[in-house]
Design a protein around this motif. Structure first.
Motif, PDB file in Angstrom:
ATOM      1  N   ARG A  44       5.333   4.075  -7.143  1.00 46.72           N
ATOM      2  CA  ARG A  44       4.803   5.412  -6.900  1.00 46.72           C
ATOM      3  C   ARG A  44       3.286   5.340  -6.934  1.00 46.72           C
ATOM      4  N   CYS A  45       2.654   5.901  -5.921  1.00 43.70           N
ATOM      5  CA  CYS A  45       1.198   5.838  -5.832  1.00 43.70           C
ATOM      6  C   CYS A  45       0.559   6.648  -6.957  1.00 43.70           C
ATOM      7  N   GLU A  46      -0.439   6.047  -7.638  1.00 43.86           N
ATOM      8  CA  GLU A  46      -1.050   6.809  -8.730  1.00 43.86           C
ATOM      9  C   GLU A  46      -2.113   7.786  -8.212  1.00 43.86           C
ATOM     10  N   VAL A  47      -2.467   7.664  -6.955  1.00 38.49           N
ATOM     11  CA  VAL A  47      -3.430   8.606  -6.385  1.00 38.49           C
ATOM     12  C   VAL A  47      -2.736   9.872  -5.885  1.00 38.49           C
ATOM     13  N   CYS A  48      -1.651   9.703  -5.121  1.00 38.39           N
ATOM     14  CA  CYS A  48      -1.060  10.866  -4.457  1.00 38.39           C
ATOM     15  C   CYS A  48       0.429  11.047  -4.734  1.00 38.39           C
ATOM     16  N   GLY A  49       1.032  10.121  -5.445  1.00 37.32           N
ATOM     17  CA  GLY A  49       2.466  10.259  -5.738  1.00 37.32           C
ATOM     18  C   GLY A  49       3.380   9.757  -4.620  1.00 37.32           C
ATOM     19  N   GLY A  50       2.798   9.280  -3.520  1.00 37.48           N
ATOM     20  CA  GLY A  50       3.597   8.761  -2.401  1.00 37.48           C
ATOM     21  C   GLY A  50       4.297   7.452  -2.763  1.00 37.48           C
ATOM     22  N   ILE A  51       5.169   7.017  -1.843  1.00 40.71           N
ATOM     23  CA  ILE A  51       5.910   5.773  -2.069  1.00 40.71           C
ATOM     24  C   ILE A  51       5.051   4.581  -1.658  1.00 40.71           C
TER      25      ILE A  51
ATOM     26  N   ALA B  53       0.831  -1.213   0.000  1.00 40.48           N
ATOM     27  CA  ALA B  53       0.000   0.000   0.000  1.00 40.48           C
ATOM     28  C   ALA B  53       0.860   1.255   0.000  1.00 40.48           C
ATOM     29  N   CYS B  54       0.234   2.357  -0.388  1.00 44.98           N
ATOM     30  CA  CYS B  54       0.903   3.660  -0.384  1.00 44.98           C
ATOM     31  C   CYS B  54       1.182   4.100   1.060  1.00 44.98           C
ATOM     32  N   SER B  55       2.395   4.606   1.301  1.00 45.86           N
ATOM     33  CA  SER B  55       2.750   4.993   2.668  1.00 45.86           C
ATOM     34  C   SER B  55       2.215   6.390   3.014  1.00 45.86           C
ATOM     35  N   LYS B  56       1.590   7.061   2.048  1.00 50.59           N
ATOM     36  CA  LYS B  56       1.071   8.397   2.330  1.00 50.59           C
ATOM     37  C   LYS B  56      -0.464   8.397   2.421  1.00 50.59           C
ATOM     38  N   CYS B  57      -1.121   7.816   1.400  1.00 48.12           N
ATOM     39  CA  CYS B  57      -2.592   7.839   1.411  1.00 48.12           C
ATOM     40  C   CYS B  57      -3.187   6.449   1.662  1.00 48.12           C
ATOM     41  N   TYR B  58      -2.340   5.434   1.793  1.00 45.48           N
ATOM     42  CA  TYR B  58      -2.734   4.062   2.165  1.00 45.48           C
ATOM     43  C   TYR B  58      -3.581   3.335   1.113  1.00 45.48           C
TER      44      TYR B  58
HETATM   45 ZN    ZN Z   1      -0.929   7.495  -2.185  1.00 43.15          ZN
END
Ligand code: ZN
Ligand code: ZN
Length: 421
Positions: A267-274, A248-253
């Motif tokens: 790279r998260c396609e929702v928020c760009g997080g790792i 899962a994304c470490s920023k927006c989960y």
């Molecule tokens: Zn994210």
């Protein structure tokens, strides 16, 4: 005797740890939780050592006691690849010897609780072996600071240095860890890694030891599988509730399938997080067997009772309202495990009401909806509406739509192991 032990916690000297992580509070909460042995954590920090000596009386070289709870000397260190290792010391002189040996390689060993050491895993393990300190990887599979983040095998990490156990971590259980053949000879530890003494943290994972007395020496024999001592039960969070269970994304989960995470280059396609690889996917990558060792103790999947209460009454898990129901249950029935597993639900209903009783029943029958954790966010439990709306007498016959789309971990038959003698 059977003793429940939690061998990995942190003191208030570690980053992001509650100020309440001090020995007298720890001892009180350990007792409520039913723990007979707790690891001191952070004992390489000299200030924490001083606090121990102030609060505790010495039982033997490697065992201390506060308010009837035994403490063993433990610490976690971070190596030069940011991989964490758990250490269990035979004596304070071994602690001090290790502190001196690590000092030239560490800037923060006297100030931090979990110190960073500029040595490799193999070098730290060699030192531990020289000093008769038990060592193994901490939370072996998590995606930031664990063995299987930094390496692909035990051998790659530790070389020829001996290790004595493997700590499963909150997002894995023994079934998952046994998918790797090289683990089969190792003892598994299930510890809380608690950063707060609150009841949903301390002892949320523990090991049940069958030993002669609650001392370091007995625990050492057990971990090394000597003299008939054994761990009869590993108990811990349902791995789906761990923060790193799924990818899962470490920023927006946002959760990802492994192949999608790879395609997106993490790279998260929702928020760009790792995106962080979940323990579930990491183990599937490494798995090389379906067999299990014959001497592996059963694993009991738990959900913290405080979280069950919090879910039912709709108040935060650290609120007074939750704590007061939790304490009433524990004072009446003796231990959290008794409430979660043994006490008839109608007795729970009489004491604290039907709602909590129904939720405990649903936990026992594995009917809680589990929303898996990932990316650093804990999983959540939910009570199915069908149970929420039913009367206590009817719940046995309630039909529940299976809303849980994720895999179900295997639960072994554990009830017979839970009776303390
Ligand atoms: Zn994210
Ligand atoms: Zn750690």
């Amino acid at each position: 005797m059977l003793v429940d032990a939690d061998l990995h916690i942190h003191s208030h000297y570690s980053k992001a740890v509650s100020k309440l992580m001090a020995f007298p509070i720890l001892a009180d909460n350990a007792k409520l939780k039913g723990l007979g042995i707790v690891g001191t954590g952070d004992i390489l920090n000299p200030h924490w050592e001083k606090e121990l000596l102030k609060a505790a009386k010495k039982v033997d070289e490697g065992t201390y006691e506060i308010k009837g709870v035994r403490f063993l000397l433990t610490a976690e260190v971070e190596d030069n690849k940011r991989v964490h290792h758990l250490l269990i010391f035979p004596s304070l002189s071994a602690v001090r010897e290790m502190r001196e040996a690590l000092k030239p390689y560490s800037k923060d060993i006297e100030s931090e609780g979990r110190s960073h050491v500029n040595l490799s895993a193999a070098e730290i393990a060699d030192l531990a072996n020289d000093m008769d300190v038990l060592i193994g990887p901490a939370h072996a599979f998590t995606p930031w600071t664990s063995l299987y983040k930094g390496y692909n095998s035990l051998k790659e990490a530790y070389g020829d240095a001996k290790i004595h156990f493997l700590e499963l971590g909150l997002s894995a259980d023994s079934y998952m860890a046994d998918r790797i053949k090289a683990h089969h000879k190792l003892t598994y530890l299930s510890n809380s890694d608690a950063h707060s003494p609150m009841p949903h943290r301390l002892g949320r994972e523990f090991n049940r030891f069958e030993i002669q007395e609650a001392t370091f020496e007995e625990v050492r024999k057990t971990i090394l599988k000597r003299g008939g001592r054994k761990i009869v039960l590993n108990a811990g969070l349902d791995p789906r509730l761990g923060k790193y269970h799924l990818t899962a994304c470490s920023k927006c989960y946002t959760k990802y399938k492994l192949e999608d995470a790879r395609r997106l280059n993490w790279r998260c396609e929702v928020c760009g997080g790792i995106i962080k690889k979940g323990v579930h996917d990491r183990i599937l990558e490494l798995a090389d067997t379906d067999e299990r060792p014959k001497d592996r103790p059963p694993y009991l999947h738990l959900a913290p009772l405080a979280e069950i209460i919090s879910m039912v009454i709709g108040k935060g898990v650290e609120t007074k309202a939750v704590k007061s129901i939790w304490e009433r249950l524990l004072r009446e029935f003796g231990s959290e495990i008794a409430v979660l597993v043994d006490v008839p639900v109608k007795n729970i209903a009489e004491l604290v009401g039907e709602e909590v009783a129904k939720a405990v029943w649903a936990f026992r029958k594995e009917k809680l909806i589990v929303i898996p954790g990932g990316g650093g966010k804990y999983g959540e439990i939910k009570l199915p509406d069908e149970i929420k709306n039913a009367k206590l007498e009817e719940i046995e016959s309630v039909e529940i739509k299976q809303e849980n789309v994720y895999y179900k971990p295997k639960q072994s038959s554990i009830l017979s192991f839970l009776k303390k003698t």
